[in-house]
Design a protein around this motif. Structure first.
Motif, PDB file in Angstrom:
ATOM      1  N   HIS A 289       0.824  -1.211   0.000  1.00  0.00           N
ATOM      2  CA  HIS A 289       0.000   0.000   0.000  1.00  0.00           C
ATOM      3  C   HIS A 289       0.856   1.257   0.000  1.00  0.00           C
ATOM      4  O   HIS A 289       0.486   2.266  -0.605  1.00  0.00           O
ATOM      5  CB  HIS A 289      -0.973   0.007   1.175  1.00  0.00           C
ATOM      6  CG  HIS A 289      -2.126  -0.945   0.987  1.00  0.00           C
ATOM      7  ND1 HIS A 289      -2.710  -1.185  -0.215  1.00  0.00           N
ATOM      8  CD2 HIS A 289      -2.779  -1.736   1.865  1.00  0.00           C
ATOM      9  CE1 HIS A 289      -3.678  -2.062  -0.100  1.00  0.00           C
ATOM     10  NE2 HIS A 289      -3.727  -2.424   1.178  1.00  0.00           N
TER      11      HIS A 289
ATOM     12  N   GLU B 252       1.779   2.001  -3.428  1.00  0.00           N
ATOM     13  CA  GLU B 252       0.626   2.442  -4.215  1.00  0.00           C
ATOM     14  C   GLU B 252       0.223   3.889  -3.898  1.00  0.00           C
ATOM     15  O   GLU B 252      -0.127   4.647  -4.791  1.00  0.00           O
ATOM     16  CB  GLU B 252      -0.558   1.513  -3.947  1.00  0.00           C
ATOM     17  CG  GLU B 252      -1.795   1.819  -4.774  1.00  0.00           C
ATOM     18  CD  GLU B 252      -2.918   0.826  -4.514  1.00  0.00           C
ATOM     19  OE1 GLU B 252      -4.063   1.182  -4.818  1.00  0.00           O
ATOM     20  OE2 GLU B 252      -2.650  -0.282  -3.992  1.00  0.00           O
ATOM     21  N   TYR B 253       0.281   4.283  -2.623  1.00  0.00           N
ATOM     22  CA  TYR B 253      -0.278   5.564  -2.210  1.00  0.00           C
ATOM     23  C   TYR B 253       0.746   6.655  -1.906  1.00  0.00           C
ATOM     24  O   TYR B 253       0.406   7.834  -1.936  1.00  0.00           O
ATOM     25  CB  TYR B 253      -1.171   5.382  -0.978  1.00  0.00           C
ATOM     26  CG  TYR B 253      -2.434   4.618  -1.286  1.00  0.00           C
ATOM     27  CD1 TYR B 253      -3.491   5.221  -1.960  1.00  0.00           C
ATOM     28  CD2 TYR B 253      -2.565   3.287  -0.918  1.00  0.00           C
ATOM     29  CE1 TYR B 253      -4.635   4.515  -2.268  1.00  0.00           C
ATOM     30  CE2 TYR B 253      -3.716   2.571  -1.212  1.00  0.00           C
ATOM     31  CZ  TYR B 253      -4.749   3.196  -1.889  1.00  0.00           C
ATOM     32  OH  TYR B 253      -5.886   2.496  -2.185  1.00  0.00           O
TER      33      TYR B 253
ATOM     34  N   THR C 114       4.282   8.881  -2.397  1.00  0.00           N
ATOM     35  CA  THR C 114       5.105   9.339  -3.515  1.00  0.00           C
ATOM     36  C   THR C 114       6.583   9.324  -3.135  1.00  0.00           C
ATOM     37  O   THR C 114       7.306  10.286  -3.377  1.00  0.00           O
ATOM     38  CB  THR C 114       4.682  10.754  -3.954  1.00  0.00           C
ATOM     39  OG1 THR C 114       4.763  11.614  -2.822  1.00  0.00           O
ATOM     40  CG2 THR C 114       3.288  10.774  -4.511  1.00  0.00           C
TER      41      THR C 114
END
Length: 65
Positions: free
Chosen positions: A31, A34-35, A37
């Motif tokens: 995760h 994915e989330y 930066t």
């Protein structure tokens, strides 16, 4: 025989904990990639420092026990 059974159940509990913890860490990393930066290397560095901190806490708790 009873001691062997206790040892086996303790071992199973440890394996279950390790498997559960590994799954949680994998989910976190998946995760995070994915989330967030930040780079994969930054995530790896963070996880490594996090695990080191957990080990330090466990060492302290084990010494106190």
């Amino acid at each position: 025989m009873g001691e062997l059974f206790m040892w086996c159940t303790d071992e199973l509990a440890d394996v279950s904990f390790v498997q559960a913890f590994s799954l949680l860490m994998k989910l976190f990393v998946d995760h995070a990639e994915e989330y967030l930066t930040i780079s994969e290397q930054e995530i790896s560095d963070f996880v490594e420092k996090f695990l080191e901190a957990i080990l330090d806490v466990l060492k302290i708790k084990l010494k106190a026990a």
